[in-house]
Design a protein around this motif. Structure first.
Motif, mmCIF file in Angstrom:
data_model
loop_
_atom_site.group_PDB
_atom_site.id
_atom_site.type_symbol
_atom_site.label_atom_id
_atom_site.label_comp_id
_atom_site.label_asym_id
_atom_site.label_seq_id
_atom_site.Cartn_x
_atom_site.Cartn_y
_atom_site.Cartn_z
ATOM 1 N N THR A 58 0.824 -1.216 0.000
ATOM 2 C CA THR A 58 0.000 0.000 0.000
ATOM 3 C C THR A 58 0.854 1.259 0.000
ATOM 4 O O THR A 58 2.021 1.250 0.433
ATOM 5 N N ARG A 59 0.259 2.346 -0.469
ATOM 6 C CA ARG A 59 0.859 3.672 -0.393
ATOM 7 C C ARG A 59 -0.248 4.680 -0.128
ATOM 8 O O ARG A 59 -1.408 4.449 -0.491
ATOM 9 N N TYR A 60 0.173 5.818 0.465
ATOM 10 C CA TYR A 60 -0.794 6.843 0.834
ATOM 11 C C TYR A 60 -0.262 8.233 0.492
ATOM 12 O O TYR A 60 0.947 8.478 0.568
ATOM 13 N N ALA A 61 -1.191 9.119 0.165
ATOM 14 C CA ALA A 61 -0.829 10.526 0.049
ATOM 15 C C ALA A 61 -0.488 11.052 1.444
ATOM 16 O O ALA A 61 -1.052 10.593 2.447
ATOM 17 N N ASP A 62 0.421 12.009 1.497
ATOM 18 C CA ASP A 62 0.818 12.563 2.792
ATOM 19 C C ASP A 62 -0.367 13.139 3.562
ATOM 20 O O ASP A 62 -0.408 13.082 4.784
ATOM 21 N N SER A 63 -1.327 13.670 2.832
ATOM 22 C CA SER A 63 -2.469 14.330 3.465
ATOM 23 C C SER A 63 -3.382 13.372 4.213
ATOM 24 O O SER A 63 -4.196 13.804 5.041
ATOM 25 N N VAL A 64 -3.265 12.062 3.947
ATOM 26 C CA VAL A 64 -4.167 11.095 4.597
ATOM 27 C C VAL A 64 -3.425 10.054 5.423
ATOM 28 O O VAL A 64 -4.059 9.226 6.079
ATOM 29 N N LYS A 65 -2.102 10.098 5.409
ATOM 30 C CA LYS A 65 -1.327 9.115 6.180
ATOM 31 C C LYS A 65 -1.707 9.169 7.646
ATOM 32 O O LYS A 65 -1.820 10.246 8.234
ATOM 33 N N GLY A 66 -1.892 7.992 8.222
ATOM 34 C CA GLY A 66 -2.255 7.909 9.630
ATOM 35 C C GLY A 66 -3.746 8.044 9.892
ATOM 36 O O GLY A 66 -4.203 7.798 11.010
ATOM 37 N N ARG A 67 -4.512 8.439 8.875
ATOM 38 C CA ARG A 67 -5.956 8.585 9.036
ATOM 39 C C ARG A 67 -6.742 7.607 8.167
ATOM 40 O O ARG A 67 -7.807 7.146 8.568
ATOM 41 N N THR A 69 -6.958 4.051 5.716
ATOM 42 C CA THR A 69 -6.385 2.726 5.516
ATOM 43 C C THR A 69 -7.055 2.063 4.325
ATOM 44 O O THR A 69 -8.286 1.939 4.292
ATOM 45 N N ILE A 70 -6.243 1.651 3.361
ATOM 46 C CA ILE A 70 -6.748 0.934 2.196
ATOM 47 C C ILE A 70 -6.567 -0.557 2.423
ATOM 48 O O ILE A 70 -5.581 -0.990 3.037
ATOM 49 N N SER A 71 -7.527 -1.346 1.971
ATOM 50 C CA SER A 71 -7.418 -2.797 2.121
ATOM 51 C C SER A 71 -8.203 -3.474 1.006
ATOM 52 O O SER A 71 -8.959 -2.834 0.281
ATOM 53 N N ARG A 72 -8.011 -4.788 0.918
ATOM 54 C CA ARG A 72 -8.745 -5.556 -0.092
ATOM 55 C C ARG A 72 -9.129 -6.900 0.477
ATOM 56 O O ARG A 72 -8.472 -7.417 1.377
ATOM 57 N N ASP A 73 -10.180 -7.467 -0.061
ATOM 58 C CA ASP A 73 -10.592 -8.831 0.238
ATOM 59 C C ASP A 73 -10.660 -9.540 -1.109
ATOM 60 O O ASP A 73 -11.628 -9.372 -1.854
ATOM 61 N N LYS A 74 -9.632 -10.298 -1.416
ATOM 62 C CA LYS A 74 -9.568 -10.919 -2.747
ATOM 63 C C LYS A 74 -10.685 -11.925 -2.952
ATOM 64 O O LYS A 74 -11.223 -12.043 -4.055
ATOM 65 N N LEU A 81 -11.714 1.616 1.721
ATOM 66 C CA LEU A 81 -10.944 2.761 2.195
ATOM 67 C C LEU A 81 -11.568 3.195 3.516
ATOM 68 O O LEU A 81 -12.651 3.782 3.522
ATOM 69 N N GLN A 82 -10.905 2.841 4.609
ATOM 70 C CA GLN A 82 -11.352 3.265 5.927
ATOM 71 C C GLN A 82 -10.806 4.659 6.180
ATOM 72 O O GLN A 82 -9.586 4.860 6.149
ATOM 73 N N MET A 83 -11.703 5.597 6.455
ATOM 74 C CA MET A 83 -11.317 6.997 6.636
ATOM 75 C C MET A 83 -11.692 7.430 8.037
ATOM 76 O O MET A 83 -12.874 7.443 8.396
ATOM 77 N N ASN A 84 -10.683 7.749 8.824
ATOM 78 C CA ASN A 84 -10.894 8.188 10.203
ATOM 79 C C ASN A 84 -10.448 9.630 10.375
ATOM 80 O O ASN A 84 -9.686 10.156 9.567
ATOM 81 N N ASN A 85 -10.920 10.248 11.440
ATOM 82 C CA ASN A 85 -10.553 11.631 11.745
ATOM 83 C C ASN A 85 -10.731 12.523 10.513
ATOM 84 O O ASN A 85 -9.816 13.269 10.132
#
Length: 118
Positions: A58-67, A69-74, A81-85
């Motif tokens: 995975t990779r993230y833009a700096d603006s969303v790092k730590g907030r 989380t990208i994931s997949r269920d194959k 895309l879990q988006m917190n804060n």
């Protein structure tokens, strides 16, 4: 041909959370890099996060790092895309995008609106 459909957007207060989903059909996720983009009114589309469908890297833009989380269920052919804060500046239409490792594509979903406002 891969087809993508996003869901999960909505209105949320600052500091809140949302989970976006992207349902993929037509091909296994193993063949793709999947990217979450977003586009706010009057702004250019930007990359939020990406995931390697094969190994889960995975990779993230700096603006969303730590907030975010990208994931997949194959097994379910689902991307998340879990988006917190969440912040007002996260307000945008969020799109799911995929490209094969050989460069075929891109394939786009229709987008889902996220609005962060009190």
């Amino acid at each position: 041909q891969l087809q993508l459909e996003e869901s999960g957007g909505g209105l949320v207060q600052p500091g809140g959370s949302l989970r976006l989903s992207c349902a993929a059909s037509g091909a296994p996720l193993d063949y793709y890099v999947i990217v979450w983009f977003r586009q706010a009114p009057g702004k250019e589309r930007e990359v939020v996060s990406c995931i390697n469908g094969a190994d889960g890297g995975t990779r993230y833009a700096d603006s969303v790092k730590g907030r975010f989380t990208i994931s997949r269920d194959k097994d379910k052919s689902m991307l998340y895309l879990q988006m917190n804060n969440l912040k007002p500046e996260d307000t945008a239409v969020y799109y799911c995008n995929a490209v094969t490792f050989s460069g075929r594509g891109p394939y786009w979903g229709q987008g889902t609106q996220v609005t962060v406002s009190s």
